[in-house]
Scaffold this motif. Structure first.
Motif, PDB file in Angstrom:
ATOM      1  N   UNK A   3     -10.390  78.955  31.182  1.00  0.00           N
ATOM      2  CA  UNK A   3     -10.471  80.122  30.268  1.00  0.00           C
ATOM      3  C   UNK A   3     -11.623  81.046  30.655  1.00  0.00           C
ATOM      4  N   UNK A   4     -12.785  80.443  30.870  1.00  0.00           N
ATOM      5  CA  UNK A   4     -13.974  81.239  31.203  1.00  0.00           C
ATOM      6  C   UNK A   4     -13.750  81.983  32.513  1.00  0.00           C
ATOM      7  N   UNK A   5     -13.210  81.272  33.504  1.00  0.00           N
ATOM      8  CA  UNK A   5     -13.006  81.890  34.815  1.00  0.00           C
ATOM      9  C   UNK A   5     -11.988  83.034  34.743  1.00  0.00           C
ATOM     10  N   UNK A   6     -10.925  82.830  33.995  1.00  0.00           N
ATOM     11  CA  UNK A   6      -9.871  83.861  33.895  1.00  0.00           C
ATOM     12  C   UNK A   6     -10.239  84.979  32.919  1.00  0.00           C
ATOM     13  N   UNK A   7     -11.266  84.740  32.093  1.00  0.00           N
ATOM     14  CA  UNK A   7     -11.657  85.752  31.098  1.00  0.00           C
ATOM     15  C   UNK A   7     -10.614  85.921  30.010  1.00  0.00           C
ATOM     16  N   UNK A   8      -9.913  84.830  29.682  1.00  0.00           N
ATOM     17  CA  UNK A   8      -8.861  84.872  28.660  1.00  0.00           C
ATOM     18  C   UNK A   8      -8.650  83.475  28.093  1.00  0.00           C
ATOM     19  N   UNK A   9      -8.145  83.415  26.864  1.00  0.00           N
ATOM     20  CA  UNK A   9      -7.793  82.114  26.277  1.00  0.00           C
ATOM     21  C   UNK A   9      -6.333  81.846  26.622  1.00  0.00           C
ATOM     22  N   UNK A  10      -6.117  80.836  27.455  1.00  0.00           N
ATOM     23  CA  UNK A  10      -4.788  80.605  28.042  1.00  0.00           C
ATOM     24  C   UNK A  10      -3.901  79.689  27.196  1.00  0.00           C
ATOM     25  N   UNK A  11      -4.485  79.036  26.188  1.00  0.00           N
ATOM     26  CA  UNK A  11      -3.701  78.110  25.359  1.00  0.00           C
ATOM     27  C   UNK A  11      -3.064  78.887  24.204  1.00  0.00           C
ATOM     28  N   UNK A  12      -1.753  78.934  24.175  1.00  0.00           N
ATOM     29  CA  UNK A  12      -1.053  79.762  23.170  1.00  0.00           C
ATOM     30  C   UNK A  12      -0.937  79.080  21.815  1.00  0.00           C
ATOM     31  N   UNK A  13      -1.065  77.736  21.793  1.00  0.00           N
ATOM     32  CA  UNK A  13      -0.768  76.990  20.555  1.00  0.00           C
ATOM     33  C   UNK A  13      -1.981  76.809  19.643  1.00  0.00           C
ATOM     34  N   UNK A  14      -3.060  77.554  19.882  1.00  0.00           N
ATOM     35  CA  UNK A  14      -4.274  77.379  19.088  1.00  0.00           C
ATOM     36  C   UNK A  14      -4.183  78.094  17.748  1.00  0.00           C
ATOM     37  N   UNK A  15      -4.898  77.549  16.758  1.00  0.00           N
ATOM     38  CA  UNK A  15      -4.959  78.222  15.455  1.00  0.00           C
ATOM     39  C   UNK A  15      -5.820  79.479  15.589  1.00  0.00           C
ATOM     40  N   UNK A  16      -5.663  80.371  14.643  1.00  0.00           N
ATOM     41  CA  UNK A  16      -6.413  81.641  14.665  1.00  0.00           C
ATOM     42  C   UNK A  16      -7.915  81.376  14.587  1.00  0.00           C
ATOM     43  N   UNK A  17      -8.297  80.373  13.772  1.00  0.00           N
ATOM     44  CA  UNK A  17      -9.712  80.052  13.594  1.00  0.00           C
ATOM     45  C   UNK A  17     -10.327  79.560  14.913  1.00  0.00           C
ATOM     46  N   UNK A  18      -9.629  78.638  15.579  1.00  0.00           N
ATOM     47  CA  UNK A  18     -10.139  78.109  16.854  1.00  0.00           C
ATOM     48  C   UNK A  18     -10.219  79.219  17.896  1.00  0.00           C
ATOM     49  N   UNK A  19      -9.203  80.061  17.950  1.00  0.00           N
ATOM     50  CA  UNK A  19      -9.198  81.179  18.907  1.00  0.00           C
ATOM     51  C   UNK A  19     -10.412  82.074  18.676  1.00  0.00           C
ATOM     52  N   UNK A  20     -10.702  82.385  17.416  1.00  0.00           N
ATOM     53  CA  UNK A  20     -11.860  83.239  17.091  1.00  0.00           C
ATOM     54  C   UNK A  20     -13.175  82.572  17.494  1.00  0.00           C
ATOM     55  N   UNK A  21     -13.266  81.264  17.235  1.00  0.00           N
ATOM     56  CA  UNK A  21     -14.497  80.539  17.573  1.00  0.00           C
ATOM     57  C   UNK A  21     -14.709  80.505  19.094  1.00  0.00           C
ATOM     58  N   UNK A  22     -13.625  80.304  19.839  1.00  0.00           N
ATOM     59  CA  UNK A  22     -13.715  80.303  21.303  1.00  0.00           C
ATOM     60  C   UNK A  22     -14.122  81.685  21.815  1.00  0.00           C
ATOM     61  N   UNK A  23     -13.484  82.720  21.287  1.00  0.00           N
ATOM     62  CA  UNK A  23     -13.801  84.093  21.713  1.00  0.00           C
ATOM     63  C   UNK A  23     -15.284  84.391  21.507  1.00  0.00           C
ATOM     64  N   UNK A  24     -15.806  83.951  20.345  1.00  0.00           N
ATOM     65  CA  UNK A  24     -17.223  84.187  20.026  1.00  0.00           C
ATOM     66  C   UNK A  24     -18.133  83.482  21.053  1.00  0.00           C
ATOM     67  N   UNK A  25     -17.759  82.250  21.421  1.00  0.00           N
ATOM     68  CA  UNK A  25     -18.560  81.505  22.407  1.00  0.00           C
ATOM     69  C   UNK A  25     -18.492  82.154  23.782  1.00  0.00           C
TER      70      UNK A  25
END
Length: 329
Positions: free
Chosen positions: A38-60
């Motif tokens: 994810x970090x290398x590609x500059x994107x969150x590649x896992x589509x099945x994540x909850x909105x909360x987890x996606x937001x937390x990852x984006x923030x990190x």
């Protein structure tokens, strides 16, 4: 208090891997490979994540930029996360070469190889920690590398590890003792997998096959390495201290006599290992060739405890002098 770069890398990997591990119900190491990509590609590649987890990852991820870190800091931070994952999920083939050994092998490769560019192979690449440690030690040299690994997860971690450090490494996900369709290289580095090789049919293609029972995998890895290194090329192999004490040792001895020049053997300090039976040495070999001359005498060194800096410096000076005196001898 200022956070050290290695700590910053580890913290980012660890926190985001824990999030993905929980959400995707996977092991820590699988989650680590996912977050690294994810970090290398500059994107969150896992589509099945909850909105909360996606937001937390984006923030990190948003405040973390690979480009601001040195390669060694990235490697060490990644290594710490991998070691954590290996402790959680212990598997015999999931072991990492200690950092001090990797750094020493990197030093030796840098001293022995004076070409400004060369090719490198690790036939048991694992997570890529050893090969990238060695590459990071080649200051100002261009290194093109190849890594082979049978374990799907380890090679995925190696691939992410190499991408983070911007190393040009080609990876092959296969049994390293099957035919390798790769060009001959200048240098082989490897922490040899020790034990029996279960594929007796495949082992029949090797000179170092067993006369009865299973062949030793570490013997076959040595032979495979010689098949893929150029004449005059070097091999830096981490070997068990009892390599020449097994029932199959005479065959290995004859093989080396036929194909190799023994450049050196560095016995590593026992305190690096769990016990005396697990102790290892760095074996430096050169493939014979028409213009290749053996050294006046092989380099034999017993390394002191690596915590004794002055003693280690003295030994490394001895190694450096030996290399200078024996180049082209």
């Amino acid at each position: 208090m200022k956070v050290l770069p290695v700590e910053e890398v580890f913290t980012l990997l660890n926190e985001t891997a824990e999030l993905l591990k929980e959400e995707l119900n996977v092991t820590y190491l699988e989650a680590l490979a996912e977050t690294g990509e994810n970090v290398f590609q500059g994107a969150i590649l896992q589509e099945e994540l909850s909105e909360l987890t996606t937001k937390r990852l984006e923030k990190s991820y948003e405040s973390f930029h690979i480009s601001k870190f040195e390669k060694e800091d990235l490697r060490k931070g990644f290594q710490l996360a991998i070691l954590k994952g290996m402790k959680e999920n212990v598997q015999p083939n999931h072991q990492m070469t200690p950092d001090s050994i990797g750094l020493l092998m990197g030093y030796l490769v840098n001293k022995f190889i004076d070409q400004s560019s060369f090719s490198l192979l690790d036939p048991a690449v694992g997570t890529g920690n050893l090969i990238t440690t060695v590459m990071n030690a080649q200051s100002g040299k261009m290194v093109e590398a190849t890594g082979v690994e049978i374990d799907d997860l380890l090679i995925k971690l190696a691939y992410v590890n190499a991408n983070w450090q911007e190393h040009p490494i080609r990876f092959y996900n296969q049994d390293s003792l099957e035919p390798l369709f790769i060009n001959e290289v200048d240098v082989v580095v490897s922490d040899l997998p020790v034990g029996y090789y279960p594929n007796d049919l495949r082992a029949q293609d090797y000179e170092l096959k067993a006369d009865e029972g299973h062949a030793y995998a570490h013997h076959l890895f040595i032979e495979q390495s010689f098949k893929h290194v150029k004449e005059g090329g070097f091999l830096f192999l981490l070997i068990p201290n009892g390599l020449f004490e097994s029932p199959q040792a005479p065959k290995l001895h004859d093989f080396l006599k036929k194909y190799a020049i023994i450049q050196g053997l560095l016995h590593l300090p026992l305190n690096l290992f769990k016990n005396e039976q697990a102790a290892k040495s760095i074996f430096i070999l050169q493939k014979k060739g028409e213009a290749v001359k053996p050294p006046k005498e092989s380099l034999l060194v017993n390394l002191p405890s690596l915590s004794k800096a002055d003693d280690v410096d003295r030994v490394l000076t001895k190694v450096s002098n030996w290399i200078r005196e024996n180049k082209g001898s």
